[in-house]
Scaffold this active site. Structure first.
Site, PDB file in Angstrom:
ATOM      1  CG  HIS A 190      -1.803  -1.183   1.177  1.00 35.89           C
ATOM      2  ND1 HIS A 190      -2.165  -1.683   2.418  1.00 35.89           N
ATOM      3  CD2 HIS A 190      -2.412  -1.732   0.237  1.00 35.89           C
ATOM      4  CE1 HIS A 190      -3.117  -2.760   1.848  1.00 35.89           C
ATOM      5  NE2 HIS A 190      -3.434  -2.637   0.900  1.00 35.89           N
TER       6      HIS A 190
ATOM      7  CG  HIS B 165       0.267  -3.902   5.553  1.00 35.66           C
ATOM      8  ND1 HIS B 165      -0.602  -3.463   4.517  1.00 35.66           N
ATOM      9  CD2 HIS B 165       0.691  -5.090   5.062  1.00 35.66           C
ATOM     10  CE1 HIS B 165      -0.633  -4.516   3.810  1.00 35.66           C
ATOM     11  NE2 HIS B 165       0.071  -5.647   3.935  1.00 35.66           N
TER      12      HIS B 165
ATOM     13  CD  GLU C 209      -1.854  -3.688   9.488  1.00 38.44           C
ATOM     14  OE1 GLU C 209      -1.614  -2.335   9.243  1.00 38.44           O
ATOM     15  OE2 GLU C 209      -2.573  -4.337   8.692  1.00 38.44           O
TER      16      GLU C 209
ATOM     17  CD  GLU D 270      -0.873   0.449   4.407  1.00 34.62           C
ATOM     18  OE1 GLU D 270      -2.045   0.384   4.710  1.00 34.62           O
ATOM     19  OE2 GLU D 270       0.005  -0.569   4.375  1.00 34.62           O
TER      20      GLU D 270
HETATM   21 ZN   LIG Z   1      -1.856  -1.561   4.321  1.00 35.18          ZN
END
Ligand SMILES: [Zn+2]
Length: 1096
Positions: free
Chosen positions: A818, A915, A1000, A821
């Site tokens: 992504h 992420h 994350e 990010e």
């Molecule tokens: Zn992500």
């Protein structure tokens, strides 16, 4: 027997039993004292039956009295008990009996209606019951006949209010003109009959619970009347005795503005100006505070929907896709997908409650346990053997026992940058060794000097000067840089400066030498960053618009600021102030400038001389348009992901022409997410070129008066129901005429990754570390996707050493699928640097494992400043099930590589995809567990016989102890259906990697551990990346590879386990949404209304 008179009624027994007759107590009591219960239950039943059957006034009055006292003495339980025993029906029957009479007896009807109101208020089925009993229109008739009688009218109105809780009942009353009758009972300001007036407004408001009634009232033009009433009551009620009336009037307006016609009427009738003005008065008085929030919500809701000032919702960047006839992604399909789009990181939107989440869990045991067939034929797999060069490498250098560089002998890709880098590094080390003379060296001599130190003619081909001029920084930077050199330059340099008026190739080359000089003089010494190498690398980066300008921070580099950066507390009522300013836009048109000062699609736009200048046409840049709204306020519109019309969140732009110490307000007006960490202490980041040139090259958290709330903008066309959110923040710049950069989060470009990998490769000790960078595949735009292999160089070329090397388990790490990010890249940077370091833990990890790292799975998205997708307009982390080799090449080949490892019996021990998470604090892992998923979903599948290696939990447990940003409480191991196509789930299910994770990282900061209350910086993110590696030590034992207890001691257990269960973010103090069902307007307690009215 039970007496009806107050004095001889046996209160105690009945009270106790009634009070204790809730179901919880009942069962037990029924058994032990059957007789008492029977008598008291039948006591109430006798009362109710008397009420229904007795025709005489006296016994009815007595029963009503007893019931009223009985009920008012206790809690709500008594009411509910009575309702369960048919209390409502009994009262309704009595009402109909007495109300139908030719001359109704109000001595009975008044207390009857009053009690009915109290009971009905608690009976959710009262509307239906009243309809069945024929009491609804009867009551409305009674009201019609008694509009002049205060007490009687009030009693009827209370009953009507409670009956209206049912939609059909409310509509029945509406159809019979009840609304008109009741509205006529609401007069302009008066001090008389307040109870009746209140009762009328409450009943009116209750009737507006249905769409039919709302439509009818709006079409009759009542909004104007209500606004007049509000204005009158508000202005004349100087003693604030009728605030409650104003409140309910607002509530009525709220209900009427649920429909478009209502909102339009509100605006055309001047509702906005009226409420704006009354709210200003409210703010002056504490007593009126309760009116502020509902007024604000009402105004926000009614602001006319304004389409974004864009030619189209589609991104300004489009890219022709292979195989698509029109060269465009299917926009409609992309839109359809958006509805259900939410992230691995992301946090179902607010409306998803935990029940929905549980439904999303995969409960099909077959899907959880069985491994799907590979998505491609086996014969394609050997192709990927090239990505395991360490397995076939012959390590001949070991025979020579020299220090010759592995890279030069094995690398098939010889880049001119490598040469450039070599020259830079050698010249730098030379400079360091003789730094006394450094500052006096002019850039020309320095370049010459660097040439002397290099030995090949190839260096001539990539002359440092020509490289740096190939891509230059933006025009405002040039001005700044000139100013900086003029300020502290030598007389000779100033002479050059005077020639600067003439733009042209000469100026260009002069500029680049100036940059050289500045770098020489002020250039930061940032580990693993080389500004000139950055320039030459960036020229090869392929972007959709063909960027030819560098953002200064990416070129110059960033160092974490020395101190820590706490989350600033939210200023009280900050959102209210900002919304007020937004409403003023509709009221004071004369104050507005409303001029476009920057447009990505129209370079002819020129900003006013006194306005800020914006720029975003550089790698990772995202700003589509800037509109100067007022003197010091700008609306910013972000560019949607390329080939797509949404996913706006990431921003990164240059701003200049500012005046120091002046608060500028910025509003990013097309944010899409329904809430943001910007409401919970997060700030955007700012980089000042002036500060950098003065030796402080830092991205810092900046901005005050930050809040995030729903606004009145809507898409240009289509998606009419889509709404946008405003992120607003205010920045006071430190320097006048500075050039600054603002971003959602610390930028990390694709070019930065490439430079980093090159410098890192040069920095490793080839005697101990095997480092190899390769190209996984080309992206859609033709950028390469690097794969890095890191492991230990074997000590000897003995069979034993080679055998050990070739049997090291593999660990596969990926990141930045992504593009928005960027935090994932900083964590990855920490991981890469740690693995290449001399730290004994790193050495041990290299000896134990072979690391395969794909740091940027979505290079095109990153380069073009996108937030979520790739050029195909698709979320790449939803393509893992069947990745398309043409449209999603990086995913297709990463998965192919995993299949290959699997096919040669080297399935990775760990897979982790890095992420960023925009809604949560801390860093945490998501993994996959069959058992936990089944338990959480409440599945009936018997898990006793299911065997599952609990090893998937180990990493999180260790990280919780050693990584300060990490929070084990945010981790989970659930397999969701909506995530079935993500890397984590596919690698776990299809490749069979037990420890398959998503890591994350917050954009904001931590709410636990030693970083509690602090915003995270690049230092902390890199630390997290290193700590992740530390945690891998725990696996060495498992795999029976090289293991030394000495090394465990080396890992600092630097903070205690933080096993505090903190909730996810508490609700924001101010309503982000305005569509909430006038929650600020709770109805007043009907009981006390009735009681005080009677007492008066
Ligand atoms: Zn992500």
């Amino acid at each position: 027997m039970i007496g009806y008179g107050r004095n001889n009624f046996t209160w105690n027994g009945s009270l106790r039993e009634l009070g204790g007759s809730c179901p919880v107590f009942c069962a037990e009591r029924r058994r032990t004292s059957m007789t008492a219960i029977t008598s008291s239950c039948s006591g109430l039943e006798v009362l109710l039956s008397t009420l229904q059957n007795a025709g005489d006034v006296e016994s009815t009055l007595n029963v009503l009295k007893v019931l009223d006292e009985l009920l008012s003495a206790g809690t709500d339980r008594r009411f509910h008990y009575m309702i369960s025993k048919g209390g409502s029906e009994a009262l309704l029957t009595a009402l109909v009996k007495f109300g139908r009479s030719f001359s109704p007896n109000y001595t009975v009807l008044l207390p009857l209606l009053q009690l009915l109101a109290k009971v009905g208020y608690r009976d959710c089925r009262i509307g239906m019951k009243a309809e069945e009993a024929g009491a609804v229109l009867l009551t409305l008739n009674l009201l019609r006949h008694n509009v002049k009688d205060d007490m009687r009218a009030a009693a009827c109105l209370w009953a009507i209010q409670v009956f209206s809780s049912s939609v059909s009942t409310a509509n029945l009353i509406g159809e019979n003109h009840g609304l008109d009758v009741i509205f006529s009972l609401i007069p302009h300001y008066t001090t008389k009959h307040l109870h009746t007036i209140k009762a009328a407004i409450h009943a009116f408001s209750a009737l507006l619970g249905t769409k039919a009634n709302v439509r009818s009232v709006v079409s009759k033009g009542y909004i104007s009347g209500l606004l007049q009433l509000y204005k009158d009551w508000h202005s004349k009620d100087t003693q604030h005795v009728a605030t409650a009336i104003c409140h309910v009037l607002l509530c009525c307006l709220h209900k009427l503005t649920h429909i478009t016609a209502g909102r339009q009427a509100f605006i055309t009738e001047g509702g906005l100006a009226l409420l704006y003005q009354t709210t200003q008065t409210c703010l002056l008085s504490k007593c009126l505070e309760s009116l502020v929030e509902p007024s604000m919500q009402l105004m926000r809701k009614c602001l006319p929907r304004t389409p974004l000032p864009l030619p189209s919702d589609l991104s300004a960047y489009t890219f022709p896709l292979p195989g698509k006839s029109n060269g465009m992604a299917d926009v409609d399909a992309a839109l359809d997908e958006s509805g259900k789009d939410s992230d691995e990181d992301d946090e179902n939107n607010q409306n998803t409650d935990s029940r929905d989440y549980d439904e999303d869990l995969e409960t099909d045991l077959n899907k959880l346990l069985s491994r799907p067939d590979p998505d491609r034929p086996k014969y394609l797999l050997p192709y990927y053997s090239f990505l395991c060069p360490e397995l076939s490498h012959d390590f001949q250098e070991l025979d020579l026992s020299s220090e010759s560089e592995e890279s030069s002998s094995s690398s098939s890709l010889l880049y001119e940058e490598d040469m450039l880098l070599h020259s830079l590094l050698s010249s730098r080390s030379r400079r360091r060794s003789s730094n006394s003379s450094t500052s006096s060296l002019s850039s020309h001599t320095d370049t010459a000097a660097s040439r002397t130190y290099t030995d090949t003619s190839q260096i001539e081909a990539c002359d440092v000067d020509s490289q740096s001029s190939a891509l230059s920084t933006s025009p405002s930077i040039r001005t700044m840089v000139r100013a900086a050199t003029d300020k502290d330059g030598s007389p000779g340099q100033r002479k050059h400066g005077q020639d600067d008026e003439v733009e042209g190739p000469e100026e260009e080359s002069h500029y680049s030498t100036t940059i050289d000089r500045l770098l020489e003089k002020h250039g930061p010494r940032i580990l693993h960053h080389e500004p000139k190498l950055y320039c030459s690398t960036a020229t090869k980066t392929k972007s959709i618009p063909g960027f030819n300008v560098l953002a200064f921070p990416d070129f110059w580099g960033h160092l974490p600021p020395p101190g820590c950066e706490p989350m600033p507390p939210r200023k009280a009522n900050i959102q209210r102030q900002k919304v007020f300013q937004d409403i003023q836009r509709f009221l004071n048109l004369a104050d507005l400038i409303n001029e476009v000062v920057f447009d990505l699609e129209d370079s002819s736009v020129e900003s006013r001389c006194d306005s800020l200048k914006f720029f975003s046409k550089f790698e990772c840049g995202n700003l589509r348009k800037a509109v100067q709204v007022r003197r010091y306020e700008y609306d910013l519109i972000l560019n949607a992901d390329a080939n797509c019309s949404q996913h706006t969140q990431w921003f990164y732009f240059e701003v200049s022409n500012m005046v120091a110490d002046t608060p500028y307000r910025f509003n990013v007006i097309n944010c899409e997410k329904s809430n943001s960490q910007f409401n919970y202490g997060m700030q955007p980041v700012l980089y000042s070129v002036k500060e950098a040139l003065e030796g402080r090259p830092h991205w810092v958290r900046a901005g005050t008066e930050i809040c995030y709330f729903r606004n009145h903008f809507c898409p240009v066309r289509g998606r009419q129901r889509a709404t946008f959110y405003t992120l607003t923040f205010t920045v006071s710049f430190k320097h006048t005429e500075d050039v600054c950069y603002l971003a959602y989060h610390y930028p990390y470009t694709y070019s930065a990754l490439q430079v980093h990998l090159k410098v890192l490769q040069q920095s490793v000790d080839p005697a101990t570390t095997y480092f190899r960078q390769q190209n996984l595949c080309g992206s859609l735009a033709g950028n390469m996707c690097p794969v890095v292999t890191i492991t230990a160089y074997p000590a000897k070329k003995a069979w034993k050493d080679m055998h050990q090397l070739r049997n090291r388990p593999c660990i596969l790490l990926t990141g930045r699928v992504h593009p928005g990010e960027s935090n994932a890249s900083w964590v990855m940077k920490g991981t890469l640097e740690f693995l290449c370091s001399n730290d004994p833990v790193a050495q041990s990890l290299r000896e134990a494992f072979i690391f395969k790292i794909i740091p940027m799975l979505n290079p095109d998205g990153v380069i073009n400043g996108m937030n979520r997708c790739d050029l195909n307009g698709k979320d790449l982390n939803r393509q893992w099930c069947k990745p398309d080799p043409i449209l999603s090449p990086t995913i297709y080949h990463t998965k192919g590589f995993l299949y290959y490892l699997n096919s040669i019996g080297r399935t990775p021990l760990i897979f982790c995809d890095y992420h960023g998470h925009s809604r949560k604090k801390n860093v945490f892992l998501y993994g996959c567990s069959v058992k936990e998923t089944l338990w959480q979903s409440g599945s009936t599948v018997d898990t006793v016989g299911l065997k599952e290696d609990p090893g998937y939990r180990t990493l999180a447990k260790i990280l919780d102890r050693i990584a300060p940003s990490f929070s084990i409480n945010s981790c989970n191991y659930l397999v969701e259906k909506s995530r079935s196509a993500t890397a984590r789930v596919v690698v776990w299910r299809e490749i069979g990697v037990l420890r398959s994770y998503t890591m994350e990282s917050t954009y904001n900061g931590c709410d636990q551990g030693i970083y509690k209350g602090l915003q995270t910086g690049t230092r902390e993110m890199q630390e997290m990346g290193a700590k992740f590696c530390h945690s891998l030590l725990s696996l060495i034992k498992d795999t029976k590879a090289v293991y030394s207890t000495r090394l465990i001691k080396h890992v600092e257990f630097d903070h205690a386990s933080h096993n505090c269960f903190e909730d996810d973010e508490p609700p924001c103090v101010e309503e982000i949404e305005y569509s909430t069902n006038c929650c600020a307007l709770k109805d007043t307690d009907l009981d006390s209304e009735v009681d005080t009215a009677i007492a008066d």
